[in-house]
Design a protein around this motif. Sequence first.
Motif, PDB file in Angstrom:
ATOM      1  N   ASN A 217      -5.859  -1.114  -2.487  1.00  0.00           N
ATOM      2  CA  ASN A 217      -4.897  -1.380  -1.412  1.00  0.00           C
ATOM      3  C   ASN A 217      -5.486  -2.247  -0.302  1.00  0.00           C
ATOM      4  OD1 ASN A 217      -2.882   0.019  -2.714  1.00  0.00           O
ATOM      5  ND2 ASN A 217      -3.109   1.890  -1.516  1.00  0.00           N
TER       6      ASN A 217
ATOM      7  N   SER B 207       0.806  -1.217   0.000  1.00  0.00           N
ATOM      8  CA  SER B 207       0.000   0.000   0.000  1.00  0.00           C
ATOM      9  C   SER B 207       0.840   1.268   0.000  1.00  0.00           C
ATOM     10  CB  SER B 207      -0.946   0.015   1.200  1.00  0.00           C
ATOM     11  OG  SER B 207      -0.209  -0.019   2.399  1.00  0.00           O
ATOM     12  N   SER B 208       2.133   1.140   0.194  1.00  0.00           N
ATOM     13  CA  SER B 208       3.002   2.311   0.171  1.00  0.00           C
ATOM     14  C   SER B 208       3.936   2.308  -1.034  1.00  0.00           C
ATOM     15  CB  SER B 208       3.829   2.394   1.456  1.00  0.00           C
ATOM     16  OG  SER B 208       4.693   1.277   1.559  1.00  0.00           O
ATOM     17  N   ALA B 209       3.690   1.421  -1.992  1.00  0.00           N
ATOM     18  CA  ALA B 209       4.581   1.267  -3.138  1.00  0.00           C
ATOM     19  C   ALA B 209       3.954   1.783  -4.428  1.00  0.00           C
ATOM     20  CB  ALA B 209       4.952  -0.207  -3.323  1.00  0.00           C
TER      21      ALA B 209
ATOM     22  N   ARG C 261       6.802   5.677  -2.803  1.00  0.00           N
ATOM     23  CA  ARG C 261       5.344   5.842  -2.907  1.00  0.00           C
ATOM     24  C   ARG C 261       4.950   6.365  -4.277  1.00  0.00           C
ATOM     25  NH1 ARG C 261       2.173   7.599   2.370  1.00  0.00           N
ATOM     26  NH2 ARG C 261       3.039   6.054   3.810  1.00  0.00           N
TER      27      ARG C 261
ATOM     28  N   ASN D 270       0.601   5.637  -8.489  1.00  0.00           N
ATOM     29  CA  ASN D 270       1.267   5.925  -7.224  1.00  0.00           C
ATOM     30  C   ASN D 270       0.640   5.101  -6.099  1.00  0.00           C
ATOM     31  OD1 ASN D 270      -1.171   7.292  -6.842  1.00  0.00           O
ATOM     32  ND2 ASN D 270      -0.195   9.047  -5.845  1.00  0.00           N
ATOM     33  N   TRP D 271       1.145   5.280  -4.898  1.00  0.00           N
ATOM     34  CA  TRP D 271       0.773   4.423  -3.788  1.00  0.00           C
ATOM     35  C   TRP D 271      -0.710   4.494  -3.452  1.00  0.00           C
ATOM     36  CZ3 TRP D 271      -1.105   6.351   0.904  1.00  0.00           C
ATOM     37  CH2 TRP D 271      -1.105   7.759   1.010  1.00  0.00           C
TER      38      TRP D 271
END
Length: 129
Positions: free
Chosen positions: A74, A30-32, A102, A52-53
């Motif tokens: 996510n 979820s942060s990638a 992110r 994006n994230w």
Amino acid sequence: QVQLVESGGGLVHAGDSLRLSCVASGRTFSSAAMGWFRQAPGNGLEFVAGINWSGDSTVHADSVKGRFTISRDNAENIMYLQMNSLTSEDTAVYYCAAAYQRQLQGNGGYSPSNNYHYWGQGTQVTVSS
């Protein structure tokens, strides 16, 4: 660590649609920032789309703009590539990829494959004309 598994590929006719999925394992999904790439026989790796994230920023290659849409969920750790109006030129192995960051800014942004750090094994998409 992120592990990626693509699915949804197959053999379709020109003009058909497919939706590819990329399921991710690992806490950092979820942060990638994520991306889709493809490789046709005899060709190099081609950028298709990036996200994006949070999913609120996307970019698509000119060759697929207006036909393909990248998205992510996510909560389910899944990224998608909705592909419409497929042509024989879309025939390729499709790969999903994840980056440490992110979002990808600088160094070419989402397009360069070396901006990504995790890759799936690929799923074959074949479009018959």
